[in-house]
Design an enzyme around this catalytic site. Structure first.
Site, short mmCIF file in Angstrom:
data_model
loop_
_atom_site.label_atom_id
_atom_site.label_comp_id
_atom_site.label_asym_id
_atom_site.label_seq_id
_atom_site.Cartn_x
_atom_site.Cartn_y
_atom_site.Cartn_z
N ASP A 19 0.87 -1.17 0.00
CA ASP A 19 0.00 0.00 0.00
C ASP A 19 0.91 1.23 0.00
O ASP A 19 2.06 1.18 0.42
CB ASP A 19 -0.93 0.00 1.21
CG ASP A 19 -2.19 0.81 0.97
OD1 ASP A 19 -2.20 1.62 0.03
OD2 ASP A 19 -3.16 0.65 1.73
N PHE A 20 0.38 2.35 -0.45
CA PHE A 20 1.23 3.47 -0.86
C PHE A 20 1.92 4.16 0.32
O PHE A 20 1.33 4.42 1.36
CB PHE A 20 0.41 4.50 -1.62
CG PHE A 20 0.15 4.11 -3.06
CD1 PHE A 20 0.30 2.81 -3.51
CD2 PHE A 20 -0.23 5.07 -3.99
CE1 PHE A 20 0.07 2.47 -4.82
CE2 PHE A 20 -0.46 4.74 -5.31
CZ PHE A 20 -0.32 3.43 -5.73
#
Length: 733
Positions: free
Chosen positions: A290-291
């Protein structure tokens, strides 16, 4: 190359400190950076362009051949996001994912990037079809429709230059306060798995699909720090089955979660990523972070099973190269990650090779019609005391009340769900377009005395009430005040706003034909006002065609068929514990209808509940065998009749219960469902397969799944608490 990129911001936290002038400087710098950046490779799939019909063995061999050509730096480049942190910081606060985010492109080796597009209601790139939110689509219980939506989404991604969809969210809605409940398919693991599988398969007709967020992700405000704990049976039986189903269905990628699990960050959990996902489930795709905040260091994250850091190179790149050279990360770990990435690129380069969709396929007529149908099927009629459908005839006065009737409200308008369609039809617009003869009046509800007078004069009142992305959704306070200052996040209040409740009460006191259409992303407590109105429909966030679809339902052009994918309680006390700012959370075996069954709660509207404009009768339940072994698949059959005067669709639901189980089990679990459409007076036989192996429980002492040799209740009805449900018993040897 990604690991050589110059990064002006050393951490995302620095963005929080930027003032207006500094943000403008950042914008100018990013524009210049993109102008000076090397050109992308000249074809969609680079050296894999034009491949056809390779077997799995041939894909593996080609991936190994390419790997053998690569230096350590080139391998690490495959595992590293190509977007500068500056660019990502700017896009999250302004125009998130307007174009694909690249990771792992290599012009020298002619290797294509992972070209990421986010979403849950469609494609987060300008301007794409906006479908209803997934929780609404789950209410359709229509896996064939979800497959078609996935196919449309995959088409629109590829037509806009992407090859990867990051929008298959299958986190379980443990509690309706979770801000991102709208992105998922509800509270039941089986329904999550079926709908997630359908979406994944549809998307992967065109591009790679990512299932997310792995795992136990269902708190938003503290998503970066909350540590979730649970026993092994709850993990295996409640929080992971839907992920395993999508993995077995061929999902190309899994996105790790921000939260911690049993004291470890999910992106650093070898137990989740290596032992369960890659070893036990034999997952051959790749794990994507996830970012920005998911990877917290260099060595531990890659050693624990992460395969690509997206969308920016922060902890990997040159740091990872050095870690390998120092012996802190084995090169075979790097090789495994790169092979996983290469295999998926080779595999998807062959899908519809040389048939890239034209730009005209984005928001085409077919996809618009699909969005309208999805909205129609998503609406759940919860109450109808003879007030629906409405009459469109001369002399009828219909009052539409509430601010949301005239506003575009299609779901989270910020962050990873910010699908931006070229238009969206509001409820008021849809009703105006549909009505030919009746008089339609509108009142925003600001002046309740005036609203009450209009309600007294009307034959019917439709109140549009509910929530917006300011109330729930991705929590954006971390990101410079959020998009346009909208924060969202988890809900601290599970009821409607006071202004909506006062509007409903004013209308109900002055008219005996009031229908409330509720917009929102999960359960909304409707007591006590639900007792004072004659009609209630849950319309979720219905997408770009929502207004037209609502008019179709309200005027009877289409009969409602949706069923609740979440339970709606009478009070907060009927829900599991939830704290909006929790940094530690304990999950267990019970939530939703499982908890309601355990404690005998009388829910206001149970899981699986929904009305139609006609009536149905279920009878003649039979099972294809009275006894079975754990290897068998039996058929559960039931006759369904339309006993009303209109055509309609019923959703037949199969649950199983347990007669004297050797371990504690839920009172019942959803095991199957079928949609059946019937004309008035028509009867059809519905057949639902039931694999006996699916009745197993996880023996945590032995670390294996076991089927109890007991009797299993076969329960068929139209909701999880259908008082007229039919029952039989299957004996398992």
């Amino acid at each position: 190359m990604a690991y050589m990129k110059k990064i002006y911001l050393s951490s995302y936290e620095e963005v929080l400190e930027l003032g207006k002038e500094q943000m403008e400087e950042l914008k100018t710098r990013v524009k210049q950076e993109k102008k000076e950046a090397p050109r992308h490779i000249g074809s969609e799939w680079g050296r894999f362009e034009g491949l056809h019909d390779l077997s799995e063995e041939q894909i593996d061999e080609l991936a190994k051949t390419v790997l053998a050509e690569m230096t350590l730096e080139q391998k690490v480049n495959q595992m590293s996001g190509d977007e500068s942190l500056d660019s990502i910081a700017l896009s999250i606060t302004r125009e998130y994912n307007k174009t694909p985010y690249y990771g792992g492109e290599d012009a020298q080796l002619d290797l294509p990037a992972v070209k990421f597009s986010d979403g849950s209601t469609g494609v987060v790139m300008y301007h794409s079809t906006a479908f209803p939110v997934p929780v609404g689509r789950a209410a359709s219980f229509d896996k064939e429709l979800e497959y078609k939506i996935g196919d449309a989404i995959g088409t629109e991604i590829r037509a806009q230059g992407g090859n990867y969809y990051g929008g298959v969210c299958i986190n379980l809605v443990r509690h309706p306060a979770w801000g991102r409940a709208q992105e998922s398919f509800g509270e039941d693991p089986y329904l999550l798995g079926v709908m997630g599988e359908a979406l994944t398969k549809g998307v992967q007709n065109h591009v790679m699909a990512c299932i997310k967020h792995f795992a136990a992700n269902s708190i938003e405000n503290t998503r970066f720090e909350v540590d979730v704990d649970m026993d092994e049976r709850s993990l295996r039986e409640v929080y992971l089955p839907h992920f395993e189903r999508c993995v077995k269905a061929g999902a190309a990628s899994v996105m790790s979660a921000y939260n911690y699990f049993r004291g470890e960050s999910c992106g650093h959990s070898a137990y989740l990523q290596r032992k369960i996902l890659k070893d036990e489930w034999d997952f051959r795709g790749f794990i994507l972070s996830d970012f920005v905040f998911c990877i917290r260091d260099t060595e531990d994250s890659v050693n624990s099973g992460m395969d690509i850091e997206m969308p920016s190179t922060i902890h990997w790149g040159t740091k990872l190269v050095e870690a390998v050279k120092k012996g802190n990360v084995r090169e075979d770990v790097i090789d495994d990650a790169v092979l996983r990435l290469l295999r998926q690129k080779i595999r998807f380069a062959q899908i519809n090779a040389d048939k890239k969709p034209e730009p005209e396929k984005v928001v085409c007529k077919e996809h618009i019609a699909l969005a309208r149908r999805a909205a129609q099927e998503s609406f759940v009629l919860l109450k109808n005391e003879g007030v629906l459908p409405l009459d469109d005839k001369k002399g009828q006065k219909i009052l539409i009340a509430g601010k949301l009737a005239a506003e575009v409200n299609i779901g989270d308008g910020k962050g990873s769900s910010a699908v931006r369609p070229p238009y969206a039809v509001t409820p008021l617009e849809g009703i105006y377009r549909r009505v030919k003869n009746a008089a339609v009046l509108y009142d925003d509800g600001d002046d309740l005395k005036m609203t009450a007078q209009k309600a007294r004069d009307a034959d019917s009142v439709i109140v549009i009430a509910g929530l917006t992305c300011a109330d729930e959704g991705e929590y954006m306070a971390t990101f410079s005040g959020g998009a346009d200052g909208i924060i969202g996040g988890d809900r601290s209040d599970l009821r409607l706003h006071g202004s909506d409740i006062r509007l409903i009460e004013a209308c109900a006191r002055n008219n005996r034909s009031v229908t409330v259409c509720v917009m929102g992303g999960s359960s909304i407590i409707m007591d006590p006002w639900c007792e004072t109105v004659q009609g209630i429909a849950m319309i979720w966030y219905p997408g770009m065609e929502g207004g037209n679809a609502l008019a179709d339902i309200l005027f009877g052009d289409v009969s409602p068929s949706g069923k609740l994918p979440v339970s709606i309680p009478k009070t907060e006390s009927q829900l599991p514990f939830f704290r909006i700012n929790a940094v530690k959370a304990k999950y267990d075996y019970y939530h939703g209808y499982f908890l309601a069954d355990k404690n005998g709660y009388d829910m206001r509207y149970p899981f699986g509940y929904g009305l139609s404009y006609t009536d149905f009768e279920l009878r003649n339940l039979r099972v294809s065998a009275k006894t079975a072994s754990k290897e068998d698949v039996v058929k559960v059959l039931v006759d369904v009749s339309n006993t009303g005067s209109r055509a309609g669709t019923e959703i037949v639901q199969l649950y199983t219960g347990y007669c004297g189980p050797s371990v504690e089990r839920h009172l019942k679990d959803l095991r199957g469902f079928e949609r059946v459409t019937l004309e008035p007076g028509q009867t059809k036989t519905v057949s639902i397969p039931l694999a006996v192996s699916d009745l197993s429980y996880y023996d945590d002492a032995k670390g294996e799944w076991r089927v109890d040799p007991i009797g299993y209740r076969i329960i068929v009805g139209n909701s999880s608490m259908d008082p007229d449900a039919l029952e039989a018993v299957l004996e398992v040897r």
